[in-house]
Design an enzyme around this catalytic site. Structure first.
Site, PDB file in Angstrom:
ATOM      1  N   ARG A 186     -14.815   0.140 -10.799  1.00 25.10           N
ATOM      2  CA  ARG A 186     -14.744   0.461  -9.376  1.00 25.10           C
ATOM      3  C   ARG A 186     -13.474   1.227  -9.019  1.00 25.10           C
ATOM      4  O   ARG A 186     -13.322   1.684  -7.880  1.00 25.10           O
ATOM      5  CB  ARG A 186     -14.843  -0.824  -8.535  1.00 25.10           C
ATOM      6  N   ASP A 231      -0.554   1.911 -13.270  1.00 23.96           N
ATOM      7  CA  ASP A 231      -1.487   2.018 -14.397  1.00 23.96           C
ATOM      8  C   ASP A 231      -1.160   3.235 -15.258  1.00 23.96           C
ATOM      9  O   ASP A 231      -1.315   3.203 -16.487  1.00 23.96           O
ATOM     10  CB  ASP A 231      -2.919   2.189 -13.887  1.00 23.96           C
ATOM     11  N   ASN A 246      -0.010   4.023  -4.000  1.00 20.41           N
ATOM     12  CA  ASN A 246      -0.686   3.017  -4.816  1.00 20.41           C
ATOM     13  C   ASN A 246      -1.808   3.665  -5.634  1.00 20.41           C
ATOM     14  O   ASN A 246      -1.955   3.426  -6.832  1.00 20.41           O
ATOM     15  CB  ASN A 246      -1.240   1.947  -3.870  1.00 20.41           C
ATOM     16  N   ARG A 253       1.405   2.325   1.164  1.00 22.82           N
ATOM     17  CA  ARG A 253       2.165   1.540   0.199  1.00 22.82           C
ATOM     18  C   ARG A 253       2.276   2.295  -1.118  1.00 22.82           C
ATOM     19  O   ARG A 253       1.507   3.219  -1.396  1.00 22.82           O
ATOM     20  CB  ARG A 253       1.519   0.176  -0.041  1.00 22.82           C
ATOM     21  N   GLN A 306       3.507   1.466  -5.486  1.00 27.48           N
ATOM     22  CA  GLN A 306       3.324   0.476  -6.545  1.00 27.48           C
ATOM     23  C   GLN A 306       4.591   0.463  -7.390  1.00 27.48           C
ATOM     24  O   GLN A 306       5.492   1.280  -7.168  1.00 27.48           O
ATOM     25  CB  GLN A 306       2.088   0.808  -7.405  1.00 27.48           C
ATOM     26  N   ARG A 328      -6.660  -4.300   4.744  1.00 28.19           N
ATOM     27  CA  ARG A 328      -6.692  -3.132   3.866  1.00 28.19           C
ATOM     28  C   ARG A 328      -8.091  -2.502   3.934  1.00 28.19           C
ATOM     29  O   ARG A 328      -9.089  -3.207   3.755  1.00 28.19           O
ATOM     30  CB  ARG A 328      -6.385  -3.541   2.432  1.00 28.19           C
ATOM     31  N   GLU A 330      -9.804  -0.835   1.879  1.00 31.90           N
ATOM     32  CA  GLU A 330     -10.600  -0.988   0.658  1.00 31.90           C
ATOM     33  C   GLU A 330     -10.979  -2.440   0.387  1.00 31.90           C
ATOM     34  O   GLU A 330     -11.722  -2.723  -0.570  1.00 31.90           O
ATOM     35  CB  GLU A 330      -9.829  -0.415  -0.539  1.00 31.90           C
ATOM     36  N   ASP A 351      -1.579  -8.550  -7.404  1.00 35.83           N
ATOM     37  CA  ASP A 351      -2.426  -8.969  -6.290  1.00 35.83           C
ATOM     38  C   ASP A 351      -3.684  -9.669  -6.829  1.00 35.83           C
ATOM     39  O   ASP A 351      -4.532  -9.005  -7.398  1.00 35.83           O
ATOM     40  CB  ASP A 351      -2.797  -7.784  -5.398  1.00 35.83           C
ATOM     41  N   GLU A 380      -9.832  -5.116 -18.123  1.00 36.85           N
ATOM     42  CA  GLU A 380      -8.553  -4.951 -17.409  1.00 36.85           C
ATOM     43  C   GLU A 380      -7.612  -6.122 -17.652  1.00 36.85           C
ATOM     44  O   GLU A 380      -6.389  -5.976 -17.544  1.00 36.85           O
ATOM     45  CB  GLU A 380      -8.800  -4.806 -15.906  1.00 36.85           C
TER      46      GLU A 380
END
Length: 556
Positions: A151, A159, A195, A204, A206, A271, A273, A307, A509
């Protein structure tokens, strides 16, 4: 609920497209129900027509008595007026793709399959994203990039460091440079690296690892032009993280003041998303001010990369007690120390000796601050530091031992990744002993915490970036015990990745480090696959440590 000072609460404005897509999400949630609902799917849709045309059609949809849109009508509307998430991306070519060399035949075969995954994860934006950006939440990045997977259909900031480490192991230098060019574009455009490369991530950042990416690429390519292009924006990023709402001053027991940094999102709404999730979290908060502060804490936890985790919660069983803005994180401040050392090094490479000296001095002050505020000599770890309630960036705080969060988190060991600490043998020996007895080192790697909260950055999950930073810090030290522990952790991590891949045919992940070959859980979604940073860490480990032909690859 912790409330920051009113003057220290910036909030970014949203865009008309995001506002509309949030309305669509609400309608979809009411129509389709919460089962398997993903807010991100709807915020990632792109429009087939102009926003006024789509809004008019949406407002004309039939509604039932309770205001919901009938299922068939909403499905038809979405199909007619939107392109699915991912349709504004194209699969990118990889002209610099080459296979790597690994001696162990089983591991070599697997490594070649992971190399091939770069092809599956490489993307570029369509011409429509550049020509009609108002129809998309995807941002018009200039170069191709590598997505994490599943997703996550856009480039993500932190990352990308481990993606790049994997690409460098794959000798895919141009692809790595393209990712850095995209992040430079975001930093230059918005004042910070987002981010992720979506409109809704502008509020924001990261964990700041862009300088580490540039330095890693330079170490392989000696591309002085990349260094010169990056340096001005790296100075901008350093300023972003070391001023304003991000900076806090703490005065130690010797009355010496230290400037340290915290995460702080410029957002106090759900948020986009994760609209349905955040509203659910906040459903029992009655005060409007406390609800807004909670939304800021949620977004700030997302900025941290962790998170979510009990690391940020005052009550380990209640996510509404997130107080991320009231914590000075050890890892963020270690990253800033690394950034200062990187900028000093890169400035010297570019011939700017004045800047090189300035950032070398800044790094010495940052190192001193980390030792003074976070290091606990008795425990052999660095601990996050809790700030006072109602803290602001303008108020100096007095250091108190009791404000160190002495719970076991993998982040307590991440400063070892930064050279001034890994080169300190006495300190490293203490860290090694502490890590071995922390309870975090399990059968398949390092757990993020010892608390099984159901959150994905807690026990029993282990994440590739954490393994890599701690292993690399241990391996770069002068301690033979540390180097031995580094290899021990690396072997456990490689084995669990290999076993899971052989069983399921995918890279995950995150992994459950209690059991070799088990993927991780927690959070609101199943473990995602692909997966950029997991691939990168495996390839980086294999490049650095190798895998002897006589070493068993299967779980022990």
């Amino acid at each position: 609920m912790t409330t920051a000072a009113p003057s220290a609460c910036p909030v970014n404005e949203t865009t008309p497209l995001i506002t509309f897509l949030e309305l669509l999400q609400d309608a979809a949630f009411a129509t389709f129900g919460p089962k398997n609902f993903d807010s991100k799917f709807y915020i990632d849709l792109s429009l087939r027509f102009s926003l006024p045309v789509v809004e008019k059609a949406f407002n004309s949809l039939p509604r039932s008595r309770n205001g919901t849109v009938p299922l068939a009508d909403l499905e038809g509307f979405i199909a007619e007026y939107f392109r699915s998430p991912g349709e504004d991306l194209v699969v990118a070519d990889l002209p610099d793709y080459v296979p790597a060399e690994v001696k162990h035949p089983g591991v070599r075969s697997w490594a070649l399959e992971i190399h091939a995954l770069w092809k599956n994860l490489s993307r570029g934006v369509t011409s429509s994203v550049r020509d009609q950006p108002e129809l998309h939440t995807l941002l018009p990045l200039p170069e191709q990039f590598v997505i994490p997977g599943s997703r996550f259909r856009e480039v993500y900031y932190w990352d990308s460091y481990w993606v790049i480490r994997g690409l460098l192991a794959s000798k895919m230098y141009e692809t790595a440079k393209g990712i850095v060019t995209n992040l430079i574009y975001l930093l230059d455009t918005y004042g910070h690296v987002l981010n992720g490369a979506r409109v809704y991530y502008t509020n924001r950042s990261q964990p700041p690892l862009l300088s580490a990416m540039v330095r890693a690429i330079y170490s392989r390519t000696h591309d002085i032009n990349l260094v010169k292009k990056a340096l001005p924006v790296l100075l901008k990023e350093h300023g972003f993280w070391t001023s304003g709402v991000h900076q806090i001053v703490v005065q130690d027991a010797q009355a010496e003041s230290h400037c340290l940094s915290r995460y702080y999102a410029m957002w106090d709404k759900p948020r986009p998303e994760a609209l349905s999730i955040d509203k659910e979290f906040a459903s029992n908060i009655s005060s409007g001010a406390e609800k807004r502060q909670f939304y800021r804490e949620v977004a700030t936890a997302a900025e941290s990369g962790w998170d979510f985790s009990t690391r940020w919660m005052r009550n380990l069983k209640d996510i509404t007690t997130l107080t991320t803005t009231s914590i000075l994180p050890v890892d963020l401040n270690a990253y800033i120390l690394g950034m200062e050392l990187d900028i000093s090094f890169l400035s010297k490479v570019a011939g700017n000796h004045s800047a090189a000296n300035h950032f070398l001095e800044a790094s010495k002050a940052q190192e001193k601050a980390i030792r003074a505020i976070f290091w606990n000599d008795m425990k052999g770890q660095w601990f996050d530091y809790w700030l006072d309630n109602h803290s602001s960036c303008k108020e100096a705080q007095l250091f108190e031992d009791g404000k160190q969060n002495q719970a076991a988190f993998a982040s307590n060991f991440i400063p070892l990744w930064i050279e001034p600490f890994s080169s300190d043998k006495k300190l490293t020996d203490k860290v090694v002993s502490s890590l071995r007895t922390s309870g975090l080192l399990l059968h398949a790697g390092i757990a993020t915490s010892l608390t099984n909260s159901g959150q994905q950055w807690d026990f029993p999950n282990g994440w590739a970036p954490v393994q890599h930073m701690i292993v690399e810090g241990l391996a770069s030290s002068g301690s033979s015990d540390a180097k031995s522990l580094a290899e021990e952790i690396m072997i456990r991590w490689i084995r669990t990745n290999y076993a899971a891949y052989k069983k399921m045919g995918v890279m995950y992940e995150k992994y459950d480090v209690e059991k070799c070959g088990a993927y991780g859980g927690g959070g609101k979604f199943v473990a995602q696959t692909g997966f950029g940073w997991s691939n990168g860490v495996v390839l980086a480990f294999l490049e650095e440590f190798g895998w002897p032909q006589d070493r068993e690859i299967w779980c022990q």
